[in-house]
Design a protein around this motif. Sequence first.
Motif, PDB file in Angstrom:
ATOM      1  N   GLN A 144      26.805  35.505  34.135  1.00 39.96           N
ATOM      2  CA  GLN A 144      28.024  35.648  34.930  1.00 39.96           C
ATOM      3  C   GLN A 144      28.274  37.095  35.315  1.00 39.96           C
ATOM      4  O   GLN A 144      28.628  37.393  36.462  1.00 39.96           O
ATOM      5  N   THR A 148      28.167  38.280  39.166  1.00 39.59           N
ATOM      6  CA  THR A 148      29.444  38.765  39.686  1.00 39.59           C
ATOM      7  C   THR A 148      29.315  40.183  40.228  1.00 39.59           C
ATOM      8  O   THR A 148      29.804  40.491  41.325  1.00 39.59           O
ATOM      9  N   GLU A 186      26.552  28.844  40.688  1.00 43.03           N
ATOM     10  CA  GLU A 186      27.266  27.610  40.355  1.00 43.03           C
ATOM     11  C   GLU A 186      26.797  27.054  39.009  1.00 43.03           C
ATOM     12  O   GLU A 186      27.607  26.546  38.222  1.00 43.03           O
ATOM     13  N   LYS A 189      28.505  28.837  36.358  1.00 45.41           N
ATOM     14  CA  LYS A 189      29.958  28.732  36.436  1.00 45.41           C
ATOM     15  C   LYS A 189      30.641  30.034  36.834  1.00 45.41           C
ATOM     16  O   LYS A 189      31.681  30.425  36.282  1.00 45.41           O
ATOM     17  N   ASP A 191      32.908  32.094  39.282  1.00 41.24           N
ATOM     18  CA  ASP A 191      34.004  31.809  40.204  1.00 41.24           C
ATOM     19  C   ASP A 191      33.649  32.372  41.575  1.00 41.24           C
ATOM     20  O   ASP A 191      33.513  33.592  41.741  1.00 41.24           O
ATOM     21  N   ALA A 193      35.482  31.997  44.344  1.00 38.78           N
ATOM     22  CA  ALA A 193      36.671  32.204  45.183  1.00 38.78           C
ATOM     23  C   ALA A 193      36.772  33.615  45.760  1.00 38.78           C
ATOM     24  O   ALA A 193      37.200  33.773  46.910  1.00 38.78           O
ATOM     25  N   THR A 199      30.378  32.130  50.429  1.00 40.06           N
ATOM     26  CA  THR A 199      30.625  30.691  50.342  1.00 40.06           C
ATOM     27  C   THR A 199      30.487  30.020  51.699  1.00 40.06           C
ATOM     28  O   THR A 199      29.886  28.938  51.819  1.00 40.06           O
TER      29      THR A 199
END
Length: 228
Positions: A144, A148, A186, A189, A191, A193, A199
């Motif tokens: 992550q 990120t 994905e 997990k 995020d 947004a 996206t």
Amino acid sequence: MQEVNCSPERKMSYAAAKPILYSYFQSSCSWRVRIALALKGIVYDQVPVNLLKDGGQQFSAEFKALNPMQQVPALKIDGITLSQSIAIIHYLEETRPNPRLLPQDPKKRAQVRMISDHIVSGIQPLQNLSILQRMGEKKMEWAQQCITFGFQALEQILQHTAGCYCVGDEVSIADLCLVPQVFNAERYKVDLAPYPTITRINKALLELEAFKASHPSRQPDTPAELRA
């Protein structure tokens, strides 16, 4: 160095032989190549290499002889064996240039290469299976963090380069790298947004048949429970 002449018959046999892709259904590097093959309409045979079964089939002596780095993908094509997804895609681009995956404009070509390198060098290797297996219980957290950090930069870049896709309105090598990386995000997990440009582009690309056909859920080695 003495050059070895290759007979016309041997050259023809190379050209006629169906390419063979050594692949794993969830490998993002393999997926990049599957997309390129699908976009260019190249018919090929696929040999699954399970990265988890039997301690990792990529570590077998047979596969090591094919690819000493013991990684997927590997592609047998035109009488040679290639590894490293970007090298494979560039070979396909140079030998089978339609449809093109690199823009004609040199500035856009540079942007495509920049975005591709950002993903294949700056994000994916840090959350690759071989790295995560060494992280133990912290593998999810590590993946992550790596994704990120990379997506924060990638989102800013794409805001300046994107049209319908990563660079303008033509599918390029950058897009072949983006979609598998979003899939990884994905899986771990992340995020998404905060990354509306990433996206949006990913969603548009997944509507294209080449991206659907090459999806991990539709491969010969996809487990039944993960099939589309």
